[in-house]
Design an enzyme around this catalytic site. Structure first.
Site, PDB file in Angstrom:
ATOM      1  N   ASP A 192     102.582  50.900  46.187  1.00 51.96           N
ATOM      2  CA  ASP A 192     102.522  52.087  45.329  1.00 51.96           C
ATOM      3  C   ASP A 192     103.912  52.400  44.776  1.00 51.96           C
ATOM      4  OD1 ASP A 192     102.000  54.434  44.028  1.00 51.96           O
ATOM      5  OD2 ASP A 192     101.624  55.636  45.848  1.00 51.96           O
ATOM      6  N   ARG A 201      93.497  58.983  45.158  1.00 49.64           N
ATOM      7  CA  ARG A 201      92.257  59.726  44.924  1.00 49.64           C
ATOM      8  C   ARG A 201      91.441  59.119  43.786  1.00 49.64           C
ATOM      9  NH1 ARG A 201      95.767  65.065  44.171  1.00 49.64           N
ATOM     10  NH2 ARG A 201      97.094  63.840  45.540  1.00 49.64           N
ATOM     11  N   LYS A 248      91.614  53.569  51.381  1.00 51.61           N
ATOM     12  CA  LYS A 248      92.557  53.381  50.270  1.00 51.61           C
ATOM     13  C   LYS A 248      93.448  52.201  50.611  1.00 51.61           C
ATOM     14  CE  LYS A 248      96.836  55.440  48.366  1.00 51.61           C
ATOM     15  NZ  LYS A 248      97.706  56.624  48.239  1.00 51.61           N
ATOM     16  N   LYS A 270     108.140  56.348  41.278  1.00 49.06           N
ATOM     17  CA  LYS A 270     108.772  56.988  42.432  1.00 49.06           C
ATOM     18  C   LYS A 270     110.279  56.741  42.395  1.00 49.06           C
ATOM     19  CE  LYS A 270     104.967  56.525  45.781  1.00 49.06           C
ATOM     20  NZ  LYS A 270     104.765  57.950  46.090  1.00 49.06           N
ATOM     21  N   ASP A 282     101.053  51.570  51.797  1.00 46.71           N
ATOM     22  CA  ASP A 282     100.078  52.467  51.165  1.00 46.71           C
ATOM     23  C   ASP A 282      98.651  51.916  51.232  1.00 46.71           C
ATOM     24  OD1 ASP A 282      99.744  54.983  50.117  1.00 46.71           O
ATOM     25  OD2 ASP A 282      99.877  54.334  48.027  1.00 46.71           O
TER      26      ASP A 282
HETATM   27  N1  BES Z   1     101.034  57.038  48.621  1.00 41.96           N
HETATM   28  C1  BES Z   1     101.480  58.326  48.217  1.00 41.96           C
HETATM   29  C2  BES Z   1     101.513  59.315  49.376  1.00 41.96           C
HETATM   30  C3  BES Z   1     102.577  59.082  50.428  1.00 41.96           C
HETATM   31  C4  BES Z   1     103.825  59.659  50.304  1.00 41.96           C
HETATM   32  C5  BES Z   1     102.279  58.369  51.563  1.00 41.96           C
HETATM   33  C6  BES Z   1     104.766  59.480  51.309  1.00 41.96           C
HETATM   34  C7  BES Z   1     103.210  58.187  52.543  1.00 41.96           C
HETATM   35  C8  BES Z   1     104.457  58.747  52.433  1.00 41.96           C
HETATM   36  C9  BES Z   1     100.552  58.895  47.161  1.00 41.96           C
HETATM   37  O1  BES Z   1      99.966  57.981  46.314  1.00 41.96           O
HETATM   38  C10 BES Z   1     101.388  59.817  46.318  1.00 41.96           C
HETATM   39  O2  BES Z   1     102.350  59.383  45.775  1.00 41.96           O
HETATM   40  N2  BES Z   1     100.991  61.075  46.261  1.00 41.96           N
HETATM   41  C11 BES Z   1     101.714  62.056  45.533  1.00 41.96           C
HETATM   42  C12 BES Z   1     100.723  63.019  44.938  1.00 41.96           C
HETATM   43  C13 BES Z   1     101.323  64.030  43.986  1.00 41.96           C
HETATM   44  C14 BES Z   1     101.810  63.322  42.750  1.00 41.96           C
HETATM   45  C15 BES Z   1     100.283  65.058  43.668  1.00 41.96           C
HETATM   46  C16 BES Z   1     102.648  62.796  46.493  1.00 41.96           C
HETATM   47  O3  BES Z   1     102.238  63.087  47.611  1.00 41.96           O
HETATM   48  O4  BES Z   1     103.790  63.049  46.118  1.00 41.96           O
HETATM   49 ZN    ZN Z   2      99.655  56.084  47.170  1.00 41.40          ZN
HETATM   50 ZN    ZN Z   3     101.181  57.389  44.689  1.00 38.81          ZN
END
Ligand code: BES
Ligand code: ZN
Ligand code: ZN
Length: 499
Positions: A271, A352, A266, A278, A289
């Site tokens: 992001d 994903r 990935k 966010k 990311d």
């Molecule tokens: N890149 C983030 C995951 C992440 C969060 C990596 C903190 C490193 C530190 C990912 O794309 C994401 O935002 N995932 C969400 C998924 C949720 C919306 C189901 C998350 O983990 O909050």
């Molecule tokens: Zn991400």
């Molecule tokens: Zn994300």
């Protein structure tokens, strides 16, 4: 840092500082005793006065002892000395040398011999780990600071009384490992303003050429032709358009039973969360990311450098996740390359989406093993912190092999389950085959893994690595620190070489 290996009696070293490893149970070993002989009295006195007794991660610096400086470093109990002890010792030694402003050292690698013939790890593994600790600690990312003084080069000589061929090889491997880890760290530490899909692709091409690895980049028309609806969907909100990067290493003389290894990464170069934006605090960290992708690029290069007997490819899905008038909205339905449809209920669960297409593409070449790495979920950081990566997959034997590779590199991994119930939850969309988030916040990392599993074909051996915690801020490691860590690169290459 330059490390050379020489056959020479340690007593004759003319470097300004002598560096010697000391186990707590040093007295039992003839070879150690020999290396330490001139210093026996000193070590005894230090130990008696409880100043230094060879405890793990401890060091003791003696300035101008008979005209030379001596740096002792502790290795703990010989029988429990894992290679990681040597790696951390290398880092501690580096820190002391910088603090004492030393530029030229001789290391007695003979002092790594343990009484029972290096039980626990082979002698060359000790040398490699110590060299890795030294080298990995030299990393800095200060190219955007205007007034940095270049730190003085440290000249390192590993001295050994007998045969040095395996030691030389161990040092060469350590150098290759450190170079690859630095590539991963550099890519990930670059700000979102300089690394976006097109520049990541350019940099991959440059590195591939340097390491004699093939590189192919799919641009937007090519990605559309491949019907990668996940990658297009995530990338469509940004003016920095997506890329799909393919790296291919083929051994010159492949063994007959060679195993094809495919790495999938990935690489969300930034992001923001997209329309499901966010919060502002720490959003800058989302430049990292793309660590999963960066690690996979570095791992292929490392496998190539180590002349891995198995062919290794990397498939990197690169996009920038931004909110805009052209961005996907929550409720969007994406058509992935596999034919499966996904209802996007949160645009921040984008990793994903891009991985669904990358996994599908990677399987066209029918790899024996397929591993993806991604900073996929915040949930994994809650569960495991930055200490380790989570792994999950559909082939226990493969995961066990991976965990034993990780045992050698000292990079920590922990397995999470992929229960059918998680899959059922991800299949809960009212209008599409899958939805991109679960029904609640529970088991976020396993549900993300279960989602990815839907894009793994029958018969494929697959493993997923969630490195959202370990990818940066590995402050507990003396050889990592703040910023990107490159955690996983060495294990991935070790797995590819040993499988
Ligand atoms: N890149 C983030 C995951 C992440 C969060 C990596 C903190 C490193 C530190 C990912 O794309 C994401 O935002 N995932 C969400 C998924 C949720 C919306 C189901 C998350 O983990 O909050
Ligand atoms: Zn991400
Ligand atoms: Zn994300």
């Amino acid at each position: 840092m330059n490390i050379v290996v020489k056959t020479q009696h340690f007593g004759k070293a003319d470097q300004n500082t002598l560096v010697i490893g000391v186990f707590t149970d040093k007295k039992k070993n003839a070879i150690i005793s020999k290396a330490l002989k001139p210093f026996t009295e000193e070590i005894h006195a230090l130990s008696k006065n409880k100043v230094f007794s060879g405890e793990k991660e401890s060091t003791y610096f003696l300035r101008n002892f008979d005209g030379q400086n001596i740096l002792f470093f502790g290795l703990g109990e010989a029988k429990s000395a894992e290679t990681e002890v040597l790696r951390c010792a290398g880092a501690k030694v580096y820190t002391s040398l910088v603090a004492e402003k030393i530029s030229d050292i001789a290391v007695s690698v003979d002092s790594f011999y343990t009484a029972n013939g290096s039980k626990g790890a082979a002698f060359d593994a000790y040398v490699q780990a110590f060299a890795e600790g030294l080298l990995l600690s030299t990393y800095k990312f200060d190219k955007y600071k205007s007034d940095v003084k270049p730190s003085p080069e440290l000249e390192v000589t590993f001295l050994q009384e007998d045969q040095t061929t395996p030691t030389k090889r161990a040092v060469d491997i350590a150098k290759a490992c450190a170079d690859a880890v630095f590539i991963a760290r550099n890519l990930s530490n670059e700000p979102g303003s300089t690394i976006y899909p097109a520049t990541l692709a350019k940099e991959s091409e440059r590195l591939a050429q340097k390491y004699d690895v093939r590189c192919k980049v799919l641009d937007v028309p090519a990605i559309k032709k491949e019907k990668m609806g996940g990658l297009i969907g995530v990338g469509q909100g940004s003016t920095h358009t997506p890329r799909f990067i393919i790296l291919e290493y083929k051994p010159t003389k492949a063994k007959r039973d060679a195993k094809k290894v495919a790495f999938v990464g990935k690489a969300i170069t930034f992001d923001s969360g997209g329309i499901s934006l966010k919060p502002g605090a720490s959003m800058d960290e989302m430049k990292h990311d793309m660590s999963g992708g960066a690690n996979m690029i570095a791992a292929v290069l490392l496998a190539a450098k180590l002349k891995c007997p198995n062919p290794v490819s990397a498939y990197i899905a690169a996009a920038e996740n931004m909110p805009s008038g052209t961005a996907i909205v929550p409720s969007a339905v994406l058509h992935t390359r596999s034919g499966k449809t996904i209802e996007v209920l949160n645009t921040d669960a984008e990793g994903r989406l891009v991985l669904s297409d990358a996994l599908d593409y990677a399987q066209d070449a029918k790899p024996d093993y397929i591993i993806d790495a991604a900073t996929l979920t915040g949930a994994v950081v809650v569960a495991l912190g930055s200490i380790c990566s989570a792994i999950m997959g559909n082939d226990q034997e493969m995961m066990d092999q991976y965990l034993s590779a990780a045992e050698k590199t000292g990079e920590k991994h922990w397995q999470l389950p992929l229960y059918k119930e998680y899959t059922d939850d991800m299949k809960g969309s009212k209008i599409a085959d899958l939805r991109n988030i679960g029904s609640d916040r529970s088991a976020g990392s396993s549900k993300a893994g279960a989602f990815l599993q839907e894009f793994v074909k029958e018969g494929s051996s697959w493993m997923h690595i969630d490195c959202a915690g370990s990818a940066w801020n590995q402050r507990h490691l003396p050889y990592a620190g703040v910023g990107a860590s490159g955690h996983g690169v060495r294990t991935l290459a070790e797995f590819a070489c040993s499988v």
